[in-house]
Design an enzyme around this catalytic site. Structure first.
Site, PDB file in Angstrom:
ATOM      1  N   ARG A 189     146.445 -69.695  -8.901  1.00 22.64           N
ATOM      2  CA  ARG A 189     147.070 -70.462  -7.829  1.00 22.64           C
ATOM      3  C   ARG A 189     146.781 -71.939  -8.097  1.00 22.64           C
ATOM      4  NH1 ARG A 189     149.853 -66.739  -6.548  1.00 22.64           N
ATOM      5  NH2 ARG A 189     149.891 -65.614  -4.571  1.00 22.64           N
ATOM      6  N   HIS A 247     156.032 -70.942 -11.732  1.00 27.04           N
ATOM      7  CA  HIS A 247     155.410 -69.803 -11.040  1.00 27.04           C
ATOM      8  C   HIS A 247     156.203 -68.517 -11.323  1.00 27.04           C
ATOM      9  CE1 HIS A 247     152.764 -68.526  -7.428  1.00 27.04           C
ATOM     10  NE2 HIS A 247     152.962 -67.517  -8.259  1.00 27.04           N
ATOM     11  N   GLU A 252     153.761 -76.520  -4.676  1.00 26.62           N
ATOM     12  CA  GLU A 252     155.004 -76.005  -5.288  1.00 26.62           C
ATOM     13  C   GLU A 252     156.181 -76.139  -4.323  1.00 26.62           C
ATOM     14  OE1 GLU A 252     154.077 -72.004  -6.520  1.00 26.62           O
ATOM     15  OE2 GLU A 252     152.467 -72.703  -7.828  1.00 26.62           O
ATOM     16  N   ARG A 290     141.989 -57.111 -12.051  1.00 23.91           N
ATOM     17  CA  ARG A 290     143.064 -56.399 -12.739  1.00 23.91           C
ATOM     18  C   ARG A 290     143.731 -57.268 -13.804  1.00 23.91           C
ATOM     19  NH1 ARG A 290     143.871 -54.497  -6.980  1.00 23.91           N
ATOM     20  NH2 ARG A 290     144.356 -56.691  -6.719  1.00 23.91           N
TER      21      ARG A 290
HETATM   22  P1  NAP Z   1     141.970 -58.840  -8.409  1.00 22.70           P
HETATM   23  O1  NAP Z   1     142.054 -57.569  -9.173  1.00 22.70           O
HETATM   24  O2  NAP Z   1     141.534 -58.815  -6.990  1.00 22.70           O
HETATM   25  O3  NAP Z   1     141.026 -59.837  -9.242  1.00 22.70           O
HETATM   26  C1  NAP Z   1     140.562 -61.053  -8.744  1.00 22.70           C
HETATM   27  C2  NAP Z   1     139.195 -61.307  -9.365  1.00 22.70           C
HETATM   28  O4  NAP Z   1     138.787 -62.621  -8.973  1.00 22.70           O
HETATM   29  C3  NAP Z   1     138.124 -60.325  -8.874  1.00 22.70           C
HETATM   30  O5  NAP Z   1     137.575 -59.633  -9.967  1.00 22.70           O
HETATM   31  C4  NAP Z   1     137.116 -61.194  -8.137  1.00 22.70           C
HETATM   32  O6  NAP Z   1     135.792 -60.787  -8.435  1.00 22.70           O
HETATM   33  C5  NAP Z   1     137.396 -62.593  -8.689  1.00 22.70           C
HETATM   34  N1  NAP Z   1     137.064 -63.618  -7.711  1.00 22.70           N
HETATM   35  C6  NAP Z   1     137.337 -63.624  -6.385  1.00 22.70           C
HETATM   36  N2  NAP Z   1     136.810 -64.709  -5.809  1.00 22.70           N
HETATM   37  C7  NAP Z   1     136.155 -65.395  -6.792  1.00 22.70           C
HETATM   38  C8  NAP Z   1     135.390 -66.578  -6.804  1.00 22.70           C
HETATM   39  N3  NAP Z   1     135.148 -67.277  -5.683  1.00 22.70           N
HETATM   40  N4  NAP Z   1     134.889 -66.980  -7.983  1.00 22.70           N
HETATM   41  C9  NAP Z   1     135.095 -66.278  -9.120  1.00 22.70           C
HETATM   42  N5  NAP Z   1     135.819 -65.140  -9.170  1.00 22.70           N
HETATM   43  C10 NAP Z   1     136.339 -64.698  -8.007  1.00 22.70           C
HETATM   44  O7  NAP Z   1     143.382 -59.602  -8.393  1.00 22.70           O
HETATM   45  P2  NAP Z   1     144.499 -59.594  -9.535  1.00 22.70           P
HETATM   46  O8  NAP Z   1     145.467 -58.517  -9.272  1.00 22.70           O
HETATM   47  O9  NAP Z   1     143.831 -59.669 -10.856  1.00 22.70           O
HETATM   48  O10 NAP Z   1     145.232 -60.983  -9.191  1.00 22.70           O
HETATM   49  C11 NAP Z   1     144.537 -62.206  -9.297  1.00 22.70           C
HETATM   50  C12 NAP Z   1     145.350 -63.367  -8.778  1.00 22.70           C
HETATM   51  O11 NAP Z   1     146.390 -63.702  -9.685  1.00 22.70           O
HETATM   52  C13 NAP Z   1     146.090 -63.131  -7.469  1.00 22.70           C
HETATM   53  O12 NAP Z   1     145.248 -63.279  -6.329  1.00 22.70           O
HETATM   54  C14 NAP Z   1     147.187 -64.169  -7.504  1.00 22.70           C
HETATM   55  O13 NAP Z   1     146.803 -65.341  -6.818  1.00 22.70           O
HETATM   56  C15 NAP Z   1     147.358 -64.459  -8.987  1.00 22.70           C
HETATM   57  N6  NAP Z   1     148.698 -64.061  -9.461  1.00 22.70           N
HETATM   58  C16 NAP Z   1     149.548 -64.992  -9.952  1.00 22.70           C
HETATM   59  C17 NAP Z   1     150.809 -64.623 -10.402  1.00 22.70           C
HETATM   60  C18 NAP Z   1     151.787 -65.625 -10.970  1.00 22.70           C
HETATM   61  O14 NAP Z   1     152.982 -65.399 -10.873  1.00 22.70           O
HETATM   62  N7  NAP Z   1     151.335 -66.704 -11.563  1.00 22.70           N
HETATM   63  C19 NAP Z   1     151.208 -63.286 -10.327  1.00 22.70           C
HETATM   64  C20 NAP Z   1     150.304 -62.356  -9.827  1.00 22.70           C
HETATM   65  C21 NAP Z   1     149.051 -62.752  -9.394  1.00 22.70           C
HETATM   66  P3  NAP Z   1     134.584 -61.085  -7.390  1.00 22.70           P
HETATM   67  O15 NAP Z   1     135.103 -60.702  -6.038  1.00 22.70           O
HETATM   68  O16 NAP Z   1     133.474 -60.249  -7.887  1.00 22.70           O
HETATM   69  O17 NAP Z   1     134.284 -62.547  -7.493  1.00 22.70           O
END
Ligand code: NAP
Length: 314
Positions: free
Chosen positions: A233, A280, A262, A156
């Site tokens: 992260r 963060h 953190e 996403r």
């Molecule tokens: P999402 O829709 O689940 O997307 C995560 C993507 O990462 C998936 O497309 C997945 O594809 C890929 N992935 C998972 N494991 C992987 C691996 N080992 N190697 C390569 N790619 C991998 O999640 P999202 O909503 O985009 O959120 C992503 C992350 O952003 C969250 O989990 C959170 O930790 C972080 N975040 C940070 C903040 C902040 O404040 N900085 C805020 C919100 C979220 P595959 O399964 O096909 O590999």
């Protein structure tokens, strides 16, 4: 009788506290409780739900001390601080708050990339410190247009970042385990993505599977002209290798919103001009936090009404 819930963390808004109190008997705990916590002991037996944040999560010890626990609602999308397998074994539901924060986090990733590449904090200091009238030397920044953005984790947030960067005239490539929505843009490996990219934006989840995926070899491949942006992260980057690469000029620059321990940030980063540091705050807007809070509460309300959970973690 209202179900007893344990609410972890100190950042809940008054609006959310009021919303929670309408449906639940709330026990707010600012600190992360551990087994044997005296105040927790008195209420633990009746706690049926935990509301927590992505960063606080829940520990296995806390889960073990709550025999009536039915659901953990995470106010955040990352669930790497939650022992998912343990909770699944016990039949305890887990929910999170995807989608409602995606745009604001993607905006922030782009903000961090631009701030890093155009050295915004350095320029701000330049003006405040009176260096402009003195015509102190400044080096040119780099442009985004025509460069390759490599996105790790094309979910996403990764796709929302890609949309925005395409608007800046960047070519987008990505890496994740599955093919994703645009297989022709997917690199054959993470290393290949780092070699092909000028700027790498990390958008994958944290946790054991992704720990230190960005290591010294990857940073070397991104190179002295390369920029790393991490809004994922802290755990996904080998932080010692990152500090060394930035200090020695083997990596060009980094924009970092997340860190391994953190809120502790390596002192070695504080003196580096090629680094932008933020605490963060990817989803830290009024709008995103309000929507996340409402969704986290809606998951709890649905559970206790016997309705389908709006956003279960599967
Ligand atoms: P999402 O829709 O689940 O997307 C995560 C993507 O990462 C998936 O497309 C997945 O594809 C890929 N992935 C998972 N494991 C992987 C691996 N080992 N190697 C390569 N790619 C991998 O999640 P999202 O909503 O985009 O959120 C992503 C992350 O952003 C969250 O989990 C959170 O930790 C972080 N975040 C940070 C903040 C902040 O404040 N900085 C805020 C919100 C979220 P595959 O399964 O096909 O590999």
């Amino acid at each position: 009788m209202k179900p007893d819930i344990l609410v972890l963390g100190s950042m809940w808004s008054q609006e959310m506290r009021d919303q929670l109190r309408q449906s639940f008997a709330c026990h707010f705990m600012d600190a992360i409780p551990g087994a044997g916590d005296a105040s927790l002991e008195t209420i633990a037996g009746g706690i049926r739900a935990v509301l927590t944040t992505g960063m606080i999560g829940v520990t296995p010890e806390l889960v073990a001390s709550l025999p009536a626990l039915e659901i953990v609602s995470v106010n955040g999308v990352g669930v790497d601080a939650v022992p998912l397998a343990l909770l699944a074994d016990k039949g305890i539901h887990v929910t999170n708050t995807p989608d409602v924060l995606t745009d604001d986090v993607a905006d922030f990733a782009v903000t961090l990339l631009l701030s890093t590449v155009r050295r915004l904090p350095l320029l701000d200091r330049y003006v405040r410190d009176g260096k402009w009238p003195a015509r102190a030397p400044l080096t040119h920044a780099r442009s985004l247009k025509g460069k390759v953005a490599g996105i790790v984790g094309f979910g996403r947030i990764g796709q929302a970042v890609a949309q925005r960067l395409q608007g800046f005239g960047m070519e987008v490539r990505y890496f994740q385990r599955s093919a994703g929505p645009a297989p022709e843009q997917r690199s054959s490996s993470l290393l290949a993505l780092a070699e092909e990219s000028d700027m790498l934006v990390l958008c994958m989840p944290g946790g054991a599977d992704t720990r230190h995926m960005i290591d010294a070899r990857l940073l070397e491949a991104l190179g002295p002209e390369g920029t790393l942006v991490n809004i994922a992260r802290g755990s996904v980057v080998d932080q010692d290798a990152l500090v060394a690469a930035l200090r020695d000029g083997r990596l060009g620059a980094a924009g970092l919103d997340v860190f391994e321990d953190e809120p502790n940030v390596p002192q070695a980063l504080f003196g580096l001009d090629n680094v932008v540091l933020t605490p963060h705050v990817g989803s830290f807007t009024v709008e995103a936090r309000r929507a996340m809070g409402r969704l986290a509460v809606a998951n709890l309300v649905a559970h206790f009404n016997g309705e389908p959970l709006p956003t279960p973690v599967v």
